[in-house]
Every structure is written in structure tokens, then in C-alpha cells.
Design a protein around this motif. Sequence first.
Motif, PDB file in Angstrom:
ATOM      1  N   ASN A 173    -119.715  63.995  26.609  1.00  0.00           N
ATOM      2  CA  ASN A 173    -120.821  64.756  27.184  1.00  0.00           C
ATOM      3  C   ASN A 173    -122.126  63.991  26.993  1.00  0.00           C
ATOM      4  O   ASN A 173    -122.186  63.024  26.231  1.00  0.00           O
ATOM      5  CB  ASN A 173    -120.923  66.130  26.519  1.00  0.00           C
ATOM      6  N   ASN A 174    -123.166  64.447  27.658  1.00  0.00           N
ATOM      7  CA  ASN A 174    -124.520  63.895  27.502  1.00  0.00           C
ATOM      8  C   ASN A 174    -124.578  62.400  27.733  1.00  0.00           C
ATOM      9  O   ASN A 174    -125.131  61.647  26.926  1.00  0.00           O
ATOM     10  CB  ASN A 174    -125.086  64.260  26.119  1.00  0.00           C
ATOM     11  N   LEU A 175    -124.003  61.962  28.817  1.00  0.00           N
ATOM     12  CA  LEU A 175    -123.983  60.555  29.174  1.00  0.00           C
ATOM     13  C   LEU A 175    -125.324  60.153  29.786  1.00  0.00           C
ATOM     14  O   LEU A 175    -125.823  60.846  30.671  1.00  0.00           O
ATOM     15  CB  LEU A 175    -122.874  60.353  30.205  1.00  0.00           C
ATOM     16  N   PRO A 176    -125.917  59.044  29.359  1.00  0.00           N
ATOM     17  CA  PRO A 176    -127.144  58.598  30.015  1.00  0.00           C
ATOM     18  C   PRO A 176    -126.829  58.030  31.401  1.00  0.00           C
ATOM     19  O   PRO A 176    -125.708  57.594  31.666  1.00  0.00           O
ATOM     20  CB  PRO A 176    -127.662  57.497  29.085  1.00  0.00           C
ATOM     21  N   LYS A 177    -127.801  58.031  32.254  1.00  0.00           N
ATOM     22  CA  LYS A 177    -127.649  57.451  33.588  1.00  0.00           C
ATOM     23  C   LYS A 177    -127.687  55.936  33.468  1.00  0.00           C
ATOM     24  O   LYS A 177    -128.515  55.381  32.748  1.00  0.00           O
ATOM     25  CB  LYS A 177    -128.791  57.936  34.480  1.00  0.00           C
ATOM     26  N   GLY A 178    -126.761  55.272  34.143  1.00  0.00           N
ATOM     27  CA  GLY A 178    -126.753  53.817  34.115  1.00  0.00           C
ATOM     28  C   GLY A 178    -125.468  53.252  34.684  1.00  0.00           C
ATOM     29  O   GLY A 178    -124.645  53.974  35.243  1.00  0.00           O
ATOM     30  N   GLU A 179    -125.312  51.942  34.510  1.00  0.00           N
ATOM     31  CA  GLU A 179    -124.119  51.260  35.020  1.00  0.00           C
ATOM     32  C   GLU A 179    -123.048  51.209  33.932  1.00  0.00           C
ATOM     33  O   GLU A 179    -123.243  50.587  32.891  1.00  0.00           O
ATOM     34  CB  GLU A 179    -124.460  49.839  35.461  1.00  0.00           C
ATOM     35  N   LEU A 180    -121.938  51.884  34.198  1.00  0.00           N
ATOM     36  CA  LEU A 180    -120.790  51.867  33.294  1.00  0.00           C
ATOM     37  C   LEU A 180    -119.988  50.598  33.561  1.00  0.00           C
ATOM     38  O   LEU A 180    -119.581  50.343  34.695  1.00  0.00           O
ATOM     39  CB  LEU A 180    -119.907  53.085  33.534  1.00  0.00           C
ATOM     40  N   THR A 181    -119.787  49.819  32.523  1.00  0.00           N
ATOM     41  CA  THR A 181    -118.900  48.660  32.604  1.00  0.00           C
ATOM     42  C   THR A 181    -117.605  49.064  31.925  1.00  0.00           C
ATOM     43  O   THR A 181    -117.588  49.358  30.732  1.00  0.00           O
ATOM     44  CB  THR A 181    -119.513  47.431  31.912  1.00  0.00           C
TER      45      THR A 181
END
Length: 157
Positions: A78-86
Motif C-alpha cells: 500500500n501507499n506506493l509513491p508515483k514513479g517508474e517501477l523497475t
Amino acid sequence: WDRPKGGIVWNAMDELRDASVRAAGQACMQPKAGGWRCAHLPDWMHVSPDHVLINAERRHCLWAHPPAKGKPLTIRFNNLPKGELTWHHGLSDQASKSSNRNPVEVALKWRGGSAQLKAKNGAGWQLSKHQVEGFLDITVRAQQDGQRHHCFTAVIR
């Protein structure tokens, strides 16, 4: 989230203790080596940091072996920041050489998106990138679970 370009702001390995893990329809809540073990399943059924030989290279990753008969292993952050997941994942060299040729299927889901991936025998360490936010659900499954030594890393930059 002010950070240097390319800096890691989230790492699944660091966040695993706050994740929820379910396998074959039940919660996995028994602590094991920095992760979670599924007490209702065999001892190898856990999600925790490990070192696995993939493509003859020792990888530090999160062990996530699917349960039997295509039943899901689900990890929720939960509470994942916005961004590019590698996202990197693969099967161990031992698993790639086994007689079980079934791929490990992985479904990633986040707010507003999803991806369907497969870890195939002998494919090595596979990479994909996704723009994510909100939460991350990782569902791992295989029709036949024998020797499906699946491991992954996930970071957001």
C-alpha cells in the motif's frame, strides 16, 4: 518526493514487512528471514529476501514461489509513491533445468494500470518498467509448482 534524478524512492525488499501476503486463499503471517512464511503450506512457501543463482549470476531478490495447482500467491504493498517501477524477475538456474516447463505467471496491478508477465525456463533475469502509483499487487502463479523457484526485485525511481 524531491529526489535526485534516478534515485530510488521505494524498494519492495525494504517495504516487505509492511506488505500483506496471501497464498492459496489464506494469509501468510508467520515471520521468516525479513519476510513472511505461509504456515498452512510447505516451508519453501514464503516471501522473503534470498540469494538465487539466475543465469549463472547470484541475485539478491525476494523469493516468491507459487503454490500448487495455479493457486495465487499475492503480495500487496500500500501507499506506493508515483514513479517508474523497475521490475526484474526470473527462475533459478536449478528451476530452469527441471522437467517442469510451466512458466511462472506474474500479474502486476496498481492504481490505473496493470501488466501480465511470465518467467520462462532459461529466460534469465527479465526486466520491465511501468509507471505506477497508489498500491502494488503482485500475483504469482504456476499451473505446476514443482521447481518454480521464482525471485524478483521491484524499485521505484
